[in-house]
Design a protein around this motif. Structure first.
Motif, mmCIF file in Angstrom:
data_model
loop_
_atom_site.group_PDB
_atom_site.id
_atom_site.type_symbol
_atom_site.label_atom_id
_atom_site.label_comp_id
_atom_site.label_asym_id
_atom_site.label_seq_id
_atom_site.Cartn_x
_atom_site.Cartn_y
_atom_site.Cartn_z
ATOM 1 N N ASP A 140 75.161 69.170 4.277
ATOM 2 C CA ASP A 140 73.717 69.380 4.629
ATOM 3 C C ASP A 140 73.599 70.788 3.952
ATOM 4 O OD1 ASP A 140 73.146 67.494 6.935
ATOM 5 O OD2 ASP A 140 75.365 68.441 7.506
ATOM 6 N N VAL A 141 72.388 70.838 3.288
ATOM 7 C CA VAL A 141 71.952 71.918 2.352
ATOM 8 C C VAL A 141 70.763 72.555 2.901
ATOM 9 C CG1 VAL A 141 71.232 72.903 0.247
ATOM 10 C CG2 VAL A 141 72.961 71.008 0.337
ATOM 11 N N GLN A 142 70.833 74.026 3.394
ATOM 12 C CA GLN A 142 69.576 74.782 3.778
ATOM 13 C C GLN A 142 69.345 75.961 2.865
ATOM 14 O OE1 GLN A 142 68.174 74.121 7.850
ATOM 15 N NE2 GLN A 142 70.337 73.778 8.137
ATOM 16 N N ARG A 143 68.460 76.929 3.296
ATOM 17 C CA ARG A 143 68.572 78.053 2.551
ATOM 18 C C ARG A 143 68.169 79.183 3.276
ATOM 19 N NH1 ARG A 143 63.767 77.055 -1.664
ATOM 20 N NH2 ARG A 143 62.255 77.832 0.068
ATOM 21 N N THR A 144 68.751 80.377 2.710
ATOM 22 C CA THR A 144 68.708 81.694 3.311
ATOM 23 C C THR A 144 67.477 82.489 3.019
ATOM 24 O OG1 THR A 144 69.979 82.991 1.492
ATOM 25 C CG2 THR A 144 71.303 81.877 3.271
ATOM 26 N N ARG A 145 67.328 83.637 3.729
ATOM 27 C CA ARG A 145 66.104 84.247 3.529
ATOM 28 C C ARG A 145 65.907 84.800 2.223
ATOM 29 N NH1 ARG A 145 65.891 89.539 7.234
ATOM 30 N NH2 ARG A 145 66.567 90.682 5.504
ATOM 31 N N ASP A 146 67.014 85.044 1.495
ATOM 32 C CA ASP A 146 67.011 85.812 0.211
ATOM 33 C C ASP A 146 67.353 84.645 -0.838
ATOM 34 O OD1 ASP A 146 69.591 85.491 1.229
ATOM 35 O OD2 ASP A 146 70.320 87.095 -0.149
ATOM 36 N N GLY A 147 67.137 83.353 -0.589
ATOM 37 C CA GLY A 147 66.939 82.139 -1.462
ATOM 38 C C GLY A 147 68.228 81.649 -1.771
ATOM 39 N N VAL A 148 69.281 81.798 -1.116
ATOM 40 C CA VAL A 148 70.504 81.231 -1.436
ATOM 41 C C VAL A 148 70.831 79.883 -0.640
ATOM 42 C CG1 VAL A 148 73.179 81.549 -1.267
ATOM 43 C CG2 VAL A 148 71.550 83.551 -1.944
ATOM 44 N N LEU A 149 71.177 78.900 -1.426
ATOM 45 C CA LEU A 149 71.685 77.396 -0.724
ATOM 46 C C LEU A 149 72.929 77.727 -0.321
ATOM 47 C CD1 LEU A 149 70.293 75.306 -3.647
ATOM 48 C CD2 LEU A 149 69.038 75.988 -1.566
ATOM 49 N N VAL A 150 72.922 77.178 1.243
ATOM 50 C CA VAL A 150 73.914 77.275 2.025
ATOM 51 C C VAL A 150 74.245 75.735 2.751
ATOM 52 C CG1 VAL A 150 74.217 79.818 2.461
ATOM 53 C CG2 VAL A 150 72.839 78.156 3.931
ATOM 54 N N VAL A 151 75.552 75.684 3.175
ATOM 55 C CA VAL A 151 75.789 74.247 3.519
ATOM 56 C C VAL A 151 76.160 74.534 5.188
ATOM 57 C CG1 VAL A 151 77.591 72.537 3.556
ATOM 58 C CG2 VAL A 151 76.894 73.419 1.366
ATOM 59 N N GLU A 204 72.748 65.799 1.789
ATOM 60 C CA GLU A 204 71.554 65.906 2.296
ATOM 61 C C GLU A 204 70.752 67.418 2.316
ATOM 62 O OE1 GLU A 204 69.428 65.701 6.928
ATOM 63 O OE2 GLU A 204 71.479 64.892 6.649
ATOM 64 N N ILE A 205 69.625 67.070 1.695
ATOM 65 C CA ILE A 205 68.605 68.256 1.688
ATOM 66 C C ILE A 205 67.770 68.237 3.053
ATOM 67 C CG2 ILE A 205 66.580 69.118 0.816
ATOM 68 C CD1 ILE A 205 67.142 67.984 -1.770
ATOM 69 N N LYS A 206 68.144 69.333 4.105
ATOM 70 C CA LYS A 206 67.935 69.355 5.238
ATOM 71 C C LYS A 206 66.510 70.292 5.877
ATOM 72 C CE LYS A 206 69.858 68.103 9.226
ATOM 73 N NZ LYS A 206 70.152 66.517 9.540
ATOM 74 N N ASN A 207 65.974 69.691 6.367
ATOM 75 C CA ASN A 207 64.560 70.336 6.779
ATOM 76 C C ASN A 207 63.987 70.905 5.593
ATOM 77 O OD1 ASN A 207 65.228 70.165 9.599
ATOM 78 N ND2 ASN A 207 66.676 71.857 9.283
ATOM 79 N N PRO A 208 63.484 70.036 4.556
ATOM 80 C CA PRO A 208 62.772 70.553 3.241
ATOM 81 C C PRO A 208 61.388 71.287 3.532
ATOM 82 C CG PRO A 208 62.918 68.107 3.525
ATOM 83 C CD PRO A 208 63.625 68.811 4.478
ATOM 84 N N GLU A 209 60.886 71.024 4.681
ATOM 85 C CA GLU A 209 59.634 71.622 4.990
ATOM 86 C C GLU A 209 59.670 73.072 5.192
ATOM 87 O OE1 GLU A 209 61.669 70.329 9.000
ATOM 88 O OE2 GLU A 209 61.216 69.323 6.806
ATOM 89 N N LEU A 210 61.033 73.684 5.503
ATOM 90 C CA LEU A 210 61.224 74.877 5.835
ATOM 91 C C LEU A 210 61.284 75.943 4.522
ATOM 92 C CD1 LEU A 210 63.574 74.716 8.947
ATOM 93 C CD2 LEU A 210 61.060 75.291 9.113
ATOM 94 N N TYR A 211 61.603 74.898 3.564
ATOM 95 C CA TYR A 211 62.215 75.827 2.248
ATOM 96 C C TYR A 211 61.441 75.100 1.153
ATOM 97 C CZ TYR A 211 65.940 75.985 5.706
ATOM 98 O OH TYR A 211 66.665 76.318 6.678
ATOM 99 N N PRO A 212 60.228 75.569 0.865
ATOM 100 C CA PRO A 212 59.294 74.981 -0.538
ATOM 101 C C PRO A 212 60.001 75.193 -1.614
ATOM 102 C CG PRO A 212 57.996 76.134 1.169
ATOM 103 C CD PRO A 212 59.125 76.472 1.802
ATOM 104 N N GLY A 213 60.040 74.026 -2.152
ATOM 105 C CA GLY A 213 60.898 74.066 -3.726
ATOM 106 C C GLY A 213 62.311 74.039 -3.573
ATOM 107 N N ILE A 214 62.984 73.563 -2.606
ATOM 108 C CA ILE A 214 64.368 73.445 -2.444
ATOM 109 C C ILE A 214 65.052 72.217 -3.054
ATOM 110 C CG2 ILE A 214 64.354 71.952 -0.146
ATOM 111 C CD1 ILE A 214 66.982 73.461 0.539
ATOM 112 N N GLU A 215 64.139 71.279 -3.666
ATOM 113 C CA GLU A 215 64.535 70.261 -4.456
ATOM 114 C C GLU A 215 64.850 70.516 -5.794
ATOM 115 O OE1 GLU A 215 61.994 68.573 -1.078
ATOM 116 O OE2 GLU A 215 61.801 70.071 -2.709
ATOM 117 N N ARG A 216 63.890 71.401 -6.322
ATOM 118 C CA ARG A 216 64.020 71.750 -7.660
ATOM 119 C C ARG A 216 65.160 72.727 -7.727
ATOM 120 N NH1 ARG A 216 60.923 71.876 -12.055
ATOM 121 N NH2 ARG A 216 58.941 71.267 -10.828
ATOM 122 N N GLN A 217 65.448 73.712 -6.708
ATOM 123 C CA GLN A 217 66.338 74.631 -6.669
ATOM 124 C C GLN A 217 67.985 73.872 -6.592
ATOM 125 O OE1 GLN A 217 66.158 77.627 -3.476
ATOM 126 N NE2 GLN A 217 67.881 78.983 -4.184
#
Length: 291
Positions: free
Chosen positions: A69-80, A150-163
């Motif tokens: 599962d992939v999400q994103r930190t406050r400073d824009g780093v993808l974490v599992v 899995e891209i998790k909660n993409p609504e919380l992280y705009p642009g996460i797909e491209r990143q």
């Protein structure tokens, strides 16, 4: 509508009372003719989920496919990490007691790196960390494993797909071999799955959930799999999925989750699923080998 689509749709609506098999081979995840076993968040019954230890454990047990599962930190780093909060699988409340509600998106990567993501599971895993996606991909590559991401909660992280796709490309995971044999990107969000497909049409995609048969034609335009909870499917529903061709001209597939015991594994194998996502891959492997 193809004849096999109409027949399979009828079967699904009858709750699986009638089985109409697709005219094309279903089991193309591995080409093995049987369900592939995918280690859910790594071998998460035996090591802390979504850590490097969990994918190493799956590797030690001989399992090639892992899920994360992939999400994103406050400073824009993808974490599992699976949850959108850090509380269940880390000691964040102890380290940062005044940072409630401890959302992943409210912490920097450096702050998250300080957390213990293993002690909750057992003393031997004390000091395990929440990996960045870059660290995770390096380990999966080292282990020669394959990945359902899995891209998790993409609504919380705009642009996460491209990143995410950019990171995968930099890690060497968008070449022809990986796209053909080693990578699936999934989400519960149809919009996110569609975005991944539009940005990189060669990527194999999956929509999580159990949409109605009536909605399958629309989803088949941009997703290769419908990955459903094993409690929500039937023989007829799986046949209906297989009856539609996805964006790459092959029948839609289904990986079903989260199957952790022998009886459930044998039941879904009887449905003709393409893969089984499980916390206990060894249990499922034994069940399927004796089926």
């Amino acid at each position: 509508m193809h004849a096999r689509v109409a027949a399979a749709s009828t079967a699904a609506l009858l709750g699986g009372a009638v089985l109409i098999l697709p005219t094309s081979p279903a089991h193309s995840v591995t080409g093995s003719g049987g369900p592939v076993v995918v280690s859910h968040r790594g071998a998460s019954a035996y090591a802390p989920e979504n850590t490097l230890a969990a994918i190493d454990k799956a590797d030690d047990m001989g399992f090639r496919w892992v899920e994360n599962d992939v999400q994103r930190t406050r400073d824009g780093v993808l974490v599992v990490i699976h949850d959108d909060t850090l509380t269940r699988t880390t000691n964040v409340e102890e380290v940062y007691p005044r940072r409630s509600p401890w959302k992943v998106k409210d912490f920097t990567a450096k702050e998250i790196a300080r957390l213990d993501a293993g002690s909750w599971f057992g003393r031997r895993y004390a000091g395990a960390h929440v990996p960045t996606l870059e660290q995770y991909m390096n380990r999966v590559s080292r282990n020669h494993q394959k990945l359902v991401m899995e891209i998790k909660n993409p609504e919380l992280y705009p642009g996460i797909e491209r990143q995410t796709l950019k990171l995968l490309n930099n890690a060497g995971w968008l070449d022809a071999d990986h796209l053909r044999n080693r990578l699936i990107v999934q989400s519960f969000s149809p919009a996110s799955v569609r975005t991944v497909h539009n940005l990189r049409p060669g990527v194999k995609t999956a929509l999580l959930g159990t949409p109605s048969v009536a909605d399958l034609p629309a989803y088949a335009e941009f997703t290769d799999q419908i990955n459903s909870s094993y409690t929500s499917i039937s023989t007829g529903y799986v046949a209906a999925i297989h009856a539609f061709d996805g964006p790459h001209g092959k029948p839609l597939e289904i990986l079903t989750w989260t199957v952790n015991d022998t009886a459930a594994a044998r039941r879904v194998a009887g449905y003709d699923v393409d893969g089984v996502i499980t916390n206990r891959p060894d249990v499922v492997r034994r069940a399927l080998s004796a089926y």
